[in-house]
Design an enzyme around this catalytic site. Structure first.
Site, PDB file in Angstrom:
ATOM      1  N   PHE A 175      -5.716  -2.167   0.288  1.00 11.34           N
ATOM      2  CA  PHE A 175      -5.313  -1.771   1.690  1.00 11.34           C
ATOM      3  C   PHE A 175      -5.851  -0.713   2.255  1.00 11.34           C
ATOM      4  O   PHE A 175      -5.740   0.315   2.155  1.00 11.34           O
ATOM      5  CB  PHE A 175      -3.938  -1.770   2.214  1.00 11.34           C
ATOM      6  CG  PHE A 175      -3.612  -2.901   1.392  1.00 11.34           C
ATOM      7  CD1 PHE A 175      -2.926  -4.692   2.234  1.00 11.34           C
ATOM      8  CD2 PHE A 175      -2.915  -2.957   0.253  1.00 11.34           C
ATOM      9  CE1 PHE A 175      -2.593  -5.474   1.929  1.00 11.34           C
ATOM     10  CE2 PHE A 175      -2.606  -4.717  -0.020  1.00 11.34           C
ATOM     11  CZ  PHE A 175      -2.290  -5.889   0.656  1.00 11.34           C
ATOM     12  N   ASP A 176      -6.396  -0.767   3.582  1.00 12.84           N
ATOM     13  CA  ASP A 176      -7.061   0.605   4.834  1.00 12.84           C
ATOM     14  C   ASP A 176      -5.496   1.096   4.876  1.00 12.84           C
ATOM     15  O   ASP A 176      -4.818  -0.103   5.288  1.00 12.84           O
ATOM     16  CB  ASP A 176      -8.252   0.444   5.174  1.00 12.84           C
ATOM     17  CG  ASP A 176      -7.739   1.503   6.820  1.00 12.84           C
ATOM     18  OD1 ASP A 176      -7.561   2.784   6.442  1.00 12.84           O
ATOM     19  OD2 ASP A 176      -7.811   1.046   7.852  1.00 12.84           O
ATOM     20  N   LYS A 177      -5.345   2.389   5.455  1.00  9.61           N
ATOM     21  CA  LYS A 177      -3.930   2.647   5.466  1.00  9.61           C
ATOM     22  C   LYS A 177      -4.012   2.301   7.657  1.00  9.61           C
ATOM     23  O   LYS A 177      -3.468   1.308   7.526  1.00  9.61           O
ATOM     24  CB  LYS A 177      -3.530   4.055   5.806  1.00  9.61           C
ATOM     25  CG  LYS A 177      -2.497   4.184   6.227  1.00  9.61           C
ATOM     26  CD  LYS A 177      -2.248   6.154   5.950  1.00  9.61           C
ATOM     27  CE  LYS A 177      -2.725   7.191   7.198  1.00  9.61           C
ATOM     28  NZ  LYS A 177      -1.708   6.923   7.852  1.00  9.61           N
TER      29      LYS A 177
END
Length: 662
Positions: A347-349
């Site tokens: 996941f990107d944050k």
């Protein structure tokens, strides 16, 4: 035959009875078959009279089969229709009119039912095209004129009447309304929309447009009329692109489908050779050539891989249709299949696991000022700044105040680059900023400094406030996790995702703090876009398959290098729509478990269909070769298995995910 283009996916919509012509022809074929059978069994009529109903049955049952066979033969392909026609002619040649008529009746009935079933899946997708409005009310002077949506240009102002379809992608200029975005994003609850603050502003990127000001073509306006400025021409609208991509997705084959096609490529010639050889069985078995020919015709029917050819496309089509209805765009069979096999997600944050904007998380008072007294001065000074952190303090600070009776006047406000802001509030100097801001003016007491550093260790941006010569309070800000992040990750664990990794450009402290709050397995901070790509490649080596979930802009390279790229909030981003294999149209992380569960169900159905189709061939072929089953039995099982696999695939249209209630 390998392509299996015998009409399974192309219903015949023309004919004397309109769309139902094929089904009615099949029923008429069965009716005349029954008449012929009754005349043959219970009457003592000459053979010529009995032949007439069988010939009529041949006509109605073989009409569409012959059309398809002729078309395919001229294109140099010998497909299932051709083989069925050969078998029916062979039966007639042997004076087995009843069996030949039965073959054509069941084959045509099977295909008519198959077309109707597949049409249901296709209509579920084509319903998107019906959302597309045809006309718009364009503002010309003081009047509104009806125009075709193709005539709309960027910057045109259009009126959307209450309870009508939005004509174009745009931003709201006047009027507040609740808009049903379910056709585009899958959101079940209407979304409140309001006018944009600066009507003349030009947006360089879709991402800059606040969601509350934006509308999409094909969505449904609520009870209030609104005025909208067009930001995309009809061919570029989100709906138009979505329709194009769904149509393209239907053409993209899954690995299983490609494998089935490859199998058919070798299987079909093998069947034809076997049928040819069976014609000479009378040379080694005690039977006539007519009996050997009949046996070969029965084997031909048994071995035709109709069910095999339709098993995967029907499941893929139904899966894509169900996903689109749930607000998920799946670009073809491969991502639909791959998604269900994943055990690791990256996941990107920012904007994916978090809200994408700073929130005021901590407020610590230091010198006896009341909460409201402290915040009045802080908000007054921060209101003079355009910095994102200042905006967050103003927005969230107001929510924390008990009473808002106006804010004091600010004089001599000055931003200090990289450090903070200072100014005069009610004649008193006020400073707000990081520790560096105070290094020049005597520093910060050890006790206060310790409190600031404790908050910084949690990954927060900390601002220290000084009124006159006293430190009055500490503000902690952070990009907080989405409310849905933790429950969504828990659902993903329940459905068997073993590893969940976060990749972010933020520092490692921030990464670790967010990861601890929401249950991420591993967090990697301070990554540049190219470093995200390297990390994805490394994870793919470790896990064999990995998905990257992001907003599709700075995460595009990482998405492109993952097994499956998944974009969040793709309805608002062209880049996300283009780069991702799977696009979650709404900006909702909680749709992800539904997409994975649907993919797994689709895989399960594909496997079931392959077992059914290959199992029937494996049982029928030896039975016909050894004379245990005649053409009639072969036809019943052959067509039965085809209809069964299509109906099995259609179960996906009614799929409900028990974890996400989607």
């Amino acid at each position: 035959m390998a392509a299996h283009n015998h009409g399974c996916c192309k219903p015949h919509n023309d004919g004397v009875f309109g769309e139902k012509t094929e089904l009615i022809f099949a029923i008429l074929s069965g009716l005349f078959l029954l008449i012929g059978f009754l005349m043959d069994s219970f009457g003592e009529l000459p053979a010529l009279y009995i032949l007439i109903p069988y010939l009529i049955s041949y006509f109605f049952g073989g009409y569409y089969t012959l059309l398809e066979a002729v078309k395919e033969t001229f294109q140099g392909r010998f497909q299932i229709d051709f083989l069925m026609l050969v078998a029916a002619i062979g039966a007639a040649f042997l004076d087995k009119w009843a069996e030949g008529a039965l073959l054509l009746f069941l084959f045509s009935l099977g295909h008519a039912l198959e077309h109707m079933a597949m049409d249901k899946a296709r209509k579920s997708i084509e319903s998107l095209t019906k959302l597309s409005p045809k006309i718009a009310l364009r503002k010309e002077g003081e009047d509104y004129v009806e125009v075709n949506i193709e005539e709309l240009k960027l910057g045109d102002v259009i009126r959307i009447k209450p309870n009508s379809t939005v004509s174009a992608d745009g931003v709201i200029l006047h009027g507040k309304s609740s808009i049903n975005q379910a056709p585009i994003t899958g959101e079940s609850i209407p979304v409140d929309k309001e006018p944009v603050n600066d009507p003349d502003r030009h947006y360089d990127s879709d991402k800059e447009i606040p969601e509350k000001n934006r509308v999409y073509a094909g969505t449904i306006n609520g009870d209030t009329g609104i005025e909208v400025k067009v930001i995309k021409e009809s061919r570029d609208s989100t709906l138009s692109r979505l329709i194009t991509m769904v149509q393209e997705a239907q053409e993209k084959k899954s690995p299983t489908q490609l494998l089935a096609d490859k199998f058919e490529k070798y299987y079909v010639p093998a069947v034809l050779i076997l049928v040819l050889l069976l014609n000479f069985a009378f040379l080694v078995v005690d039977e006539t050539w007519a009996q050997s020919f009949y046996r070969s015709m029965a084997a031909l029917v048994a071995a035709s891989p109709c069910a095999l050819a339709i098993s995967t496309p029907s499941a893929v089509l139904s899966g894509i249709a169900r996903a689109a209805r749930g607000g998920v765009l799946v670009k073809g069979g491969k991502p639909l299949e791959d998604l269900g096999t994943l055990r690791a997600l990256a996941f990107d944050k920012t904007g994916t696991l978090t809200q994408g904007k700073p929130q005021l998380t901590d407020l610590m008072l230091l010198n006896g000022l009341s909460n409201d007294e402290f915040l009045r001065k802080v908000i007054a000074l921060e209101s003079s700044s355009n910095h994102p952190l200042a905006k967050a303090v103003v927005r969230d600070g107001k929510k924390r105040m008990e009473a808002q009776n106006g804010f004091p006047e600010v004089k001599h406000s000055e931003a200090i680059q990289g450090k903070g802001i200072k100014g005069e509030v009610e004649g008193e100097p006020v400073r707000i900023g990081n520790l560096e801001l105070y290094n020049e003016s005597g520093g910060v007491p050890l006790e206060v400094k310790q409190k600031v550093e404790d908050l910084e260790k949690q990954g927060k941006t900390v601002m220290l406030v000084k009124n006159k010569d006293q430190f009055s309070g500490i503000l902690g800000l952070m990009d907080t996790p989405r409310k849905a992040a933790k429950p969504t990750l828990e659902k993903l664990k329940k459905i068997g995702i073993k590893k969940m990794i976060m990749l972010t450009g933020d520092n490692q402290k921030v990464a670790d703090s967010v990861a601890a709050q929401i249950g991420i397995t591993q967090a990697y901070g301070s990554l540049l876009p190219e470093e995200k790509v390297e990390r994805i490649k490394q994870l793919e080596k470790e896990e064999s398959k990995i998905a990257m979930i992001g907003d599709g802009v700075n995460d595009a390279p990482a998405m492109a290098n993952s097994t499956v790229g998944i974009a969040m909030g793709a309805a608002g981003s062209d880049v996300a729509l283009e780069t991702a294999d799977i696009a979650l149209m709404a900006d909702k992380l909680e749709i992800l478990p539904f997409a994975i569960a649907l993919s797994r169900k689709a895989q399960q159905i594909v496997r079931q269909n392959l077992w059914i189709s290959l199992g029937v061939v494996a049982l029928l072929l030896p039975a016909t070769i050894f004379g245990w089953a005649n053409i009639g039995i072969a036809v019943v099982f052959h067509e039965g298995s085809t209809v069964v696999v299509v109906l099995n695939a259609l179960r996906l249209l009614a799929f409900k995910d028990r974890y996400s209630n989607t």
